[in-house]
Motif scaffolding. Structure first.
Motif, PDB file in Angstrom:
ATOM      1  N   LEU A 157       2.433  -0.284   6.432  1.00 10.51           N
ATOM      2  CA  LEU A 157       2.482  -1.247   7.527  1.00 10.51           C
ATOM      3  C   LEU A 157       1.323  -2.228   7.497  1.00 10.51           C
ATOM      4  CD1 LEU A 157       3.685   1.020  10.473  1.00 10.51           C
ATOM      5  CD2 LEU A 157       5.029  -0.461   8.983  1.00 10.51           C
ATOM      6  N   SER A 158       0.292  -1.927   6.711  1.00  8.11           N
ATOM      7  CA  SER A 158      -0.836  -2.858   6.620  1.00  8.11           C
ATOM      8  C   SER A 158      -0.437  -4.173   5.969  1.00  8.11           C
ATOM      9  CB  SER A 158      -1.982  -2.213   5.829  1.00  8.11           C
ATOM     10  OG  SER A 158      -1.597  -1.971   4.477  1.00  8.11           O
TER      11      SER A 158
ATOM     12  N   VAL B 149       8.729   4.543   9.619  1.00  3.14           N
ATOM     13  CA  VAL B 149       7.676   5.210   8.854  1.00  3.14           C
ATOM     14  C   VAL B 149       7.392   6.590   9.426  1.00  3.14           C
ATOM     15  CG1 VAL B 149       5.222   5.116   8.259  1.00  3.14           C
ATOM     16  CG2 VAL B 149       6.640   3.080   7.989  1.00  3.14           C
ATOM     17  N   ARG B 150       7.453   6.729  10.755  1.00  9.50           N
ATOM     18  CA  ARG B 150       7.239   8.045  11.384  1.00  9.50           C
ATOM     19  C   ARG B 150       8.433   8.977  11.196  1.00  9.50           C
ATOM     20  NH1 ARG B 150       5.543   5.008  15.988  1.00  9.50           N
ATOM     21  NH2 ARG B 150       7.457   5.655  17.067  1.00  9.50           N
TER      22      ARG B 150
ATOM     23  N   GLU C 125       7.415   0.808  12.465  1.00 11.89           N
ATOM     24  CA  GLU C 125       6.568   1.955  12.817  1.00 11.89           C
ATOM     25  C   GLU C 125       7.406   3.202  13.030  1.00 11.89           C
ATOM     26  OE1 GLU C 125       4.569   0.455  16.217  1.00 11.89           O
ATOM     27  OE2 GLU C 125       2.958  -0.518  15.068  1.00 11.89           O
TER      28      GLU C 125
ATOM     29  N   SER D  40       0.852  -1.186   0.000  1.00  7.57           N
ATOM     30  CA  SER D  40       0.000   0.000   0.000  1.00  7.57           C
ATOM     31  C   SER D  40       0.885   1.232   0.000  1.00  7.57           C
ATOM     32  CB  SER D  40      -0.915   0.026   1.230  1.00  7.57           C
ATOM     33  OG  SER D  40      -1.560   1.284   1.362  1.00  7.57           O
ATOM     34  N   THR D  41       0.618   2.160  -0.914  1.00  6.46           N
ATOM     35  CA  THR D  41       1.407   3.394  -0.951  1.00  6.46           C
ATOM     36  C   THR D  41       1.099   4.292   0.229  1.00  6.46           C
ATOM     37  OG1 THR D  41      -0.272   4.425  -2.363  1.00  6.46           O
ATOM     38  CG2 THR D  41       1.586   3.351  -3.458  1.00  6.46           C
ATOM     39  N   THR D  42      -0.111   4.226   0.755  1.00  8.53           N
ATOM     40  CA  THR D  42      -0.516   5.122   1.843  1.00  8.53           C
ATOM     41  C   THR D  42      -0.427   4.487   3.222  1.00  8.53           C
ATOM     42  OG1 THR D  42      -2.831   4.456   1.519  1.00  8.53           O
ATOM     43  CG2 THR D  42      -2.048   6.409   0.315  1.00  8.53           C
ATOM     44  N   ASP D  43      -0.488   3.165   3.294  1.00  5.97           N
ATOM     45  CA  ASP D  43      -0.445   2.481   4.588  1.00  5.97           C
ATOM     46  C   ASP D  43       0.462   1.253   4.474  1.00  5.97           C
ATOM     47  OD1 ASP D  43      -0.888   1.586   7.148  1.00  5.97           O
ATOM     48  OD2 ASP D  43      -2.912   0.795   6.747  1.00  5.97           O
TER      49      ASP D  43
ATOM     50  N   ARG E 163       5.564  -0.396   0.140  1.00  7.35           N
ATOM     51  CA  ARG E 163       4.796   0.575  -0.652  1.00  7.35           C
ATOM     52  C   ARG E 163       4.643   0.129  -2.106  1.00  7.35           C
ATOM     53  NH1 ARG E 163       4.073   5.305   2.234  1.00  7.35           N
ATOM     54  NH2 ARG E 163       5.585   5.747   3.887  1.00  7.35           N
TER      55      ARG E 163
ATOM     56  N   ARG F 143       7.762  -5.079  14.106  1.00 10.59           N
ATOM     57  CA  ARG F 143       6.786  -4.053  13.721  1.00 10.59           C
ATOM     58  C   ARG F 143       7.085  -2.722  14.413  1.00 10.59           C
ATOM     59  NH1 ARG F 143       1.851  -3.655  11.301  1.00 10.59           N
ATOM     60  NH2 ARG F 143       1.948  -5.898  10.854  1.00 10.59           N
TER      61      ARG F 143
END
Length: 322
Positions: free
Chosen positions: A15-16, A310-311, A307, A10-13, A51, A303
């Motif tokens: 970590l999903s 990504v932040r 996280e 997912s480009t927007t999420d 992504r 994970r």
């Protein structure tokens, strides 16, 4: 075996699509070996894979990770060289147009065990901890090749490292300082400028600031946002070495007039060879360099590290331990 993998993208999420758990062990092709991983490091490459950049969806699920150190079948302590050449390629592997990194075609290093070509082993110097060794194969190798192969700088030369705080930039500051270079560094963030000073930079500046003197070489990983500043910072005949473009690859001005008038060199740089990784590991051990490690996290809690990356809440390398 326990592993960290991309199962969806997912480009927007991103970590999903991250999976941390049991996966079947991949088969070992002829001429490959299995390494028991002790420590493995996280890279932005792993987030880009989640992504959907550089990793086609038809290769999922894919075990992530490029960096690792561990034991071979004979118990030797080794680093994993993560660049895999195409069949029959015999020259500099970074020039192979069909090369890949672990986790792009072949399963990566964020697992209890990883398979690699037998020729991709590098001895781990005894002076390096597992965590330090795991930092080296990607970002640190990229910085080493930028500095000593492509910029071809010498002790006493002055270099500018754009974007202090990133993995390659952090490594370049530490390596440059240890090699007797005068290191300037830039960042928009005051805390990252302070970190650069702690790591050995001679002086630090806000992004785009005028420097007290022109430099012999610029190490560029930021791209569009800093390109004009990099060109303007060089002395006549100086060199820009570029290995990334995190802010984009289309600067507002190409600065072609300045490049030819000042006779500047612009050199692309990608990763490094297995021999360069071996030299890097020896250099880090012999000089007592302490690669900047943000945190050490059990692989089962990977994970948490993703996280934080990504932040953007990272200062140095995140390392996972088995």
């Amino acid at each position: 075996m326990l592993a960290v993998a991309a199962v969806t993208q997912s480009t927007t999420d991103p970590l999903s699509g991250l999976y941390v758990g049991d996966l079947a062990e991949p088969e070992v092709p002829a001429g490959w070996v299995t390494i028991d991983v002790v420590a493995a490091a996280l890279n932005h490459h792993d987030v880009w894979s989640l992504r959907g950049v550089g990793l086609p969806a038809d290769r999922l699920p894919m075990i992530l990770g490029c960096d690792a150190a561990g034991h071979d079948a004979d118990g030797n302590e080794v680093l994993v060289y993560p660049v895999v050449s195409s069949p029959g390629w015999g020259a500099d592997v970074t020039m192979d147009p069909r090369r890949s990194l672990l986790s792009e075609i072949y399963p990566g290093t964020l697992a209890e065990r990883v398979r690699i070509p037998a020729g991709n082993l590098v001895p781990k110097p005894a002076g390096l901890s597992w965590e330090q060794a795991a930092c080296l194969p990607t970002a640190w190798l990229t910085a080493y090749r930028m500095l000593f192969t492509n910029a071809a700088v010498s002790p006493g030369d002055t270099i500018l490292v754009q974007g202090a705080g990133g993995g390659v930039a952090t490594a370049a500051i530490q390596l440059g300082a240890a090699a007797g270079l005068r290191v300037f560094a830039t960042s928009r963030d005051a805390a990252k400028r302070e970190l650069a000073l702690d790591l050995g930079a001679r002086e630090v500046f806000e992004s785009g600031a005028r420097l007290p003197e022109r430099v012999d070489a610029v190490l560029e990983t930021v791209g569009a946002a800093t390109w004009s500043h990099s060109v303007n910072a060089l002395r006549p005949g100086g060199t820009i070495v570029i290995s990334g473009a995190t802010s984009g690859d289309a600067p507002a001005k190409a600065e072609l007039t300045k490049i030819f008038f000042k006779q500047l060199r612009v050199i692309g740089s990608t990763m490094g060879t297995r021999e360069e990784l071996a030299r890097l590991a020896r250099f880090v051990a012999e000089r007592g360099i302490q690669p900047r490690i943000d945190s050490v996290i059990p692989l089962a809690e990977a994970r948490t590290g993703f996280e934080r990356m990504v932040r953007g809440d990272v200062s140095g390398k995140i390392v996972f331990r088995n």
